[in-house]
Design an enzyme around this catalytic site. Structure first.
Site, PDB file in Angstrom:
ATOM      1  N   LYS A   1     -42.477 -99.263   7.996  1.00 52.62           N
ATOM      2  CA  LYS A   1     -41.674 -98.183   8.067  1.00 52.62           C
ATOM      3  C   LYS A   1     -42.289 -96.902   7.820  1.00 52.62           C
ATOM      4  O   LYS A   1     -42.075 -95.893   8.703  1.00 52.62           O
ATOM      5  CB  LYS A   1     -40.472 -98.289   7.246  1.00 52.62           C
ATOM      6  CG  LYS A   1     -39.600 -96.888   6.970  1.00 52.62           C
ATOM      7  CD  LYS A   1     -38.675 -97.104   6.090  1.00 52.62           C
ATOM      8  CE  LYS A   1     -37.702 -95.920   5.504  1.00 52.62           C
ATOM      9  NZ  LYS A   1     -38.813 -94.807   4.964  1.00 52.62           N
ATOM     10  N   ASN A   2     -42.826 -96.645   6.862  1.00 50.85           N
ATOM     11  CA  ASN A   2     -43.573 -95.240   6.548  1.00 50.85           C
ATOM     12  C   ASN A   2     -44.665 -95.032   7.609  1.00 50.85           C
ATOM     13  O   ASN A   2     -44.876 -93.785   7.674  1.00 50.85           O
ATOM     14  CB  ASN A   2     -44.336 -95.477   5.199  1.00 50.85           C
ATOM     15  CG  ASN A   2     -43.014 -95.690   4.173  1.00 50.85           C
ATOM     16  OD1 ASN A   2     -41.920 -95.090   4.250  1.00 50.85           O
ATOM     17  ND2 ASN A   2     -43.450 -96.134   2.771  1.00 50.85           N
TER      18      ASN A   2
ATOM     19  N   ARG B   1     -35.571 -88.104   6.245  1.00 43.27           N
ATOM     20  CA  ARG B   1     -36.507 -87.623   5.558  1.00 43.27           C
ATOM     21  C   ARG B   1     -37.619 -87.477   6.478  1.00 43.27           C
ATOM     22  O   ARG B   1     -38.117 -86.396   6.465  1.00 43.27           O
ATOM     23  CB  ARG B   1     -36.779 -87.832   4.024  1.00 43.27           C
ATOM     24  CG  ARG B   1     -37.908 -87.185   3.441  1.00 43.27           C
ATOM     25  CD  ARG B   1     -38.222 -87.602   2.008  1.00 43.27           C
ATOM     26  NE  ARG B   1     -39.239 -86.727   1.543  1.00 43.27           N
ATOM     27  CZ  ARG B   1     -38.852 -85.409   1.055  1.00 43.27           C
ATOM     28  NH1 ARG B   1     -37.754 -84.942   0.982  1.00 43.27           N
ATOM     29  NH2 ARG B   1     -40.077 -84.864   0.606  1.00 43.27           N
TER      30      ARG B   1
ATOM     31  N   ASP C   1     -33.554 -90.881   0.527  1.00 40.55           N
ATOM     32  CA  ASP C   1     -32.998 -91.352  -0.728  1.00 40.55           C
ATOM     33  C   ASP C   1     -32.858 -90.435  -1.817  1.00 40.55           C
ATOM     34  O   ASP C   1     -33.724 -89.414  -1.941  1.00 40.55           O
ATOM     35  CB  ASP C   1     -34.182 -92.317  -1.321  1.00 40.55           C
ATOM     36  CG  ASP C   1     -34.488 -93.585  -0.339  1.00 40.55           C
ATOM     37  OD1 ASP C   1     -33.319 -94.053   0.181  1.00 40.55           O
ATOM     38  OD2 ASP C   1     -35.502 -94.255  -0.212  1.00 40.55           O
TER      39      ASP C   1
ATOM     40  N   ASP D   1     -43.011 -97.672  -4.082  1.00 43.77           N
ATOM     41  CA  ASP D   1     -42.022 -98.183  -3.208  1.00 43.77           C
ATOM     42  C   ASP D   1     -41.737 -99.755  -3.727  1.00 43.77           C
ATOM     43  O   ASP D   1     -40.823-100.308  -3.439  1.00 43.77           O
ATOM     44  CB  ASP D   1     -42.232 -98.227  -1.862  1.00 43.77           C
ATOM     45  CG  ASP D   1     -42.089 -97.045  -1.187  1.00 43.77           C
ATOM     46  OD1 ASP D   1     -41.376 -96.065  -2.005  1.00 43.77           O
ATOM     47  OD2 ASP D   1     -42.302 -96.496  -0.012  1.00 43.77           O
TER      48      ASP D   1
ATOM     49  N   MET E   1     -43.644 -91.101 -10.406  1.00 46.08           N
ATOM     50  CA  MET E   1     -43.489 -90.112  -9.186  1.00 46.08           C
ATOM     51  C   MET E   1     -41.942 -89.516  -8.948  1.00 46.08           C
ATOM     52  O   MET E   1     -41.929 -88.543  -8.744  1.00 46.08           O
ATOM     53  CB  MET E   1     -43.946 -90.720  -7.831  1.00 46.08           C
ATOM     54  CG  MET E   1     -45.334 -90.846  -7.783  1.00 46.08           C
ATOM     55  SD  MET E   1     -46.018 -91.382  -6.218  1.00 46.08           S
ATOM     56  CE  MET E   1     -47.911 -91.904  -6.370  1.00 46.08           C
TER      57      MET E   1
END
Length: 434
Positions: free
Chosen positions: A22-23, A97, A121, A319, A341
Site C-alpha cells: 500500500k505505502n 492522505r 488515519d 505500522d 512517532m
C-alpha cells in the site's frame, strides 16, 4: 457502515499471499504524472486508499486502463490543470492522505500544484512541513490558505539544491525526489528516508530516465533531466501485511505459509516477531509459521524487559507496533511497546483491556503488556476500528478470542487490506461482513 462478525478460537491452516505494498503504491501511482508516456504498474493492491487515488488521477485526466486484476497502464498525456479548482478535486483530495503525493510531480512537470489538507488515519500529528520546505529549497513559492485549508506551490522553474531534511519522512522524501528529478542542476537530499518503498520509487524513476544515486542510503543525489519516459514497474509485497500474518499465526496457534514475501526487503520484521518467541522458517521466499501453543518473550542479556520500538528504516516500521502489541498479550513474558512517532496510535488498547488483556498504558507513547501465555484467552466484545493498523490488530485479537466479536467501522481496515475477510476465510477463519 459495515462491520465484521468474527467467531474466534479457530486455528487456521494453509497458504496466503500478501497483497502489493500500500505505502509503495501511493508513491508509485503519483509518479506517472511525471511523463506523458505510458507507465505499466503491476501488483497493485485493490484497497480503498489506492482506488481513491486512481480515481483522483482519472479526474486529473490520466488515462487508466486495467490490464488485469492487479495491473494497470497509466498515461498522463492530457492532464487537466483546471480540475485542481473543482469541488470534486477538493472532495477526492481530502479523502486520503496519499493525495499529497501528487504535488511534487505536478510542480516538476507543470510548474504548479495545489492540494486540500489531506485526510487519513487519526493517529496524531502528521505535519507536511518537510514536503513544502523541500519544494521551497528547489525554488518554489509556497502558499497556504488557513480559511480553506489549502496548500499551493508554484515555480517558473525548479533548480537543484542541497537540503538536510528536518525529519526522515518517507512521503516527504518521495515527494521532494519526484520534484527534483526534473529540476535544473543537482539536488542533494540528506537525512532522506531509505525505506524499500523509496528505493522502489528511485529504481522506477531511474528506469524512466532519471539520474538518482545513493539509492538505499540516507543521502540521495539527483541530477535533473529534461524529461522522463515510460516504464514498467512491479510493486513489492506489503511488508505490513506479512508482519500481520506472522502475528495472526502465532496468536491463533495456526500453521500458515506466507508466500512470495521478498524476505530480503523485510528488514527487522522477522527478527522482531522472533523476539516475541514466534518460530518461523524461511523456505525460499516463503515464510512458514508452525502451529505453536505457547511463545515466550526474550529478555535482554542483563535480564531486563524487552522493548519494541519504532524507528526510521532500517528500524522497525511504526505500522507494525499495533500488531506486535496484540501478539504480546498472549505471549509468556512482559513487553514494553514504545510508539515514538504518533501520539494517538496506542489508544486502541482500551478495547484489548475490555477483552481481558493485561496492559498498562503508561502514556500516549508507551504501553506495558503482561503476557497471559494463552492461560486466559481474550473474550469477544463489540469494538470499533480507529485506524488501518489498529483495525487489523483488533481483527487478529478477535480471531484468537473466545466467543464472537463485532468490529465496526471496518472501512478503516478496507483502506489498507485487500479482501482480508475472504482471504482469511479461505484458510479457516470465520469472518462475516455485515
Amino acid at each position: 457502515m459495515a462491520s465484521f462478525e468474527v467467531k474466534g478460537g479457530t486455528k487456521l491452516k494453509g497458504d496466503i499471499y500478501p497483497q502489493g505494498a500500500k505505502n509503495e503504491a501511493l508513491q508509485i501511482l503519483c509518479a506517472v504524472l511525471l511523463t506523458a508516456e505510458p507507465v505499466v504498474i503491476s501488483n497493485v493492491p485493490d484497497i480503498r486508499d489506492v482506488n481513491k487515488l486512481i480515481e483522483l488521477l482519472q479526474g486529473l485526466g490520466v488515462t487508466v486502463t486495467r490490464n488485469a486484476l492487479d495491473t494497470y497502464t497509466f498515461q498522463a498525456d492530457n492532464v487537466n490543470l483546471d480540475y485542481l479548482d473543482t469541488e470534486l478535486f477538493v472532495e477526492q483530495g481530502r479523502a486520503i492522505r496519499g493525495s499529497v503525493m501528487i504535488v511534487g510531480p505536478m510542480l516538476a512537470r507543470f510548474g504548479k500544484a495545489k492540494m486540500p489538507k489531506p485526510g487519513g488515519d487519526k493517529i496524531g500529528r502528521r505535519r507536511l512541513d518537510t514536503h513544502f520546505i523541500g519544494f521551497e529549497k528547489l525554488g518554489a513559492k509556497f502558499e497556504y490558505s488557513s480559511d480553506e485549508s489549502f496548500y499551493g506551490v508554484h515555480a517558473d522553474g525548479l533548480k537543484g539544491a542541497y537540503m538536510l531534511l528536518d525529519e526522515a519522512s518517507v512521503t516527504g522524501t518521495a515527494n521532494i525526489l519526484m520534484a527534483a528529478v526534473l529540476a535544473e542542476g543537482t539536488t542533494t537530499i540528506y537525512n532522506a528516508a531509505c525505506e524499500p518503498y523509496v528505493q522502489q520509487l528511485c529504481r522506477m524513476l531511474n528506469r524512466m530516465g532519471a539520474k538518482i544515486s545513493g539509492v538505499g542510503s540516507n543521502l540521495l543525489v539527483i541530477e535533473g533531466v529534461e524529461k522522463l519516459g515510460g516504464t514498467e514497474h512491479r510493486m513489492l509485497p506489503d511488508m505490513i501485511e506479512i508482519g500481520s500474518f506472522i502475528g495472526l499465526a502465532a496468536m491463533t496457534g495456526s500453521e500458515i505459509t506466507i508466500k512470495d514475501c521478498q524476505i530480503a526487503e523485510l528488514g527487522l520484521i522477522p527478527d522482531t516477531f522472533r523476539s516475541l518467541g514466534i518460530k518461523m522458517e524461511f523456505r525460499g521466499d516463503d515464510i512458514y509459521i508452525p502451529s505453536q501453543d505457547h511463545y515466550e518473550v526474550e529478555t535482554y542479556i542483563d535480564g531486563s524487559i524487552l522493548n519494541i520500538a519504532d524507528h526510521t528504516w532500517p528500524g522497525l516500521t511504526p505500522d507494525l507496533l499495533s500488531v506486535a502489541l496484540v501478539v504480546s498479550t498472549q505471549a509468556k513474558g512482559t513487553v514494553l511497546v514504545h510508539q515514538k512517532m504518533f501520539e494517538s496510535r496506542l489508544f486502541f488498547v482500551d478495547k484489548l483491556i475490555d477483552m481481558g488483556a493485561q496492559i498498562i498504558l503508561c502514556d500516549p507513547h508507551r504501553a506495558t503488556v503482561i503476557g497471559l501465555d494463552n492461560q486466559m484467552p481474550l473474550r469477544g466484545i463489540r469494538m470499533s476500528s480507529p485506524d488501518i493498523r489498529a483495525g487489523v490488530a483488533l481483527l487478529i485479537a478477535a480471531l484468537s478470542a473466545e466467543g464472537t466479536s463485532i468490529i465496526d467501522n471496518i472501512e478503516q481496515i478496507d483502506r489498507g487490506y485487500q479482501n482480508i475477510d475472504g482471504r482469511l476465510n479461505a484458510i479457516g477463519a470465520q469472518i462475516r461482513r455485515i
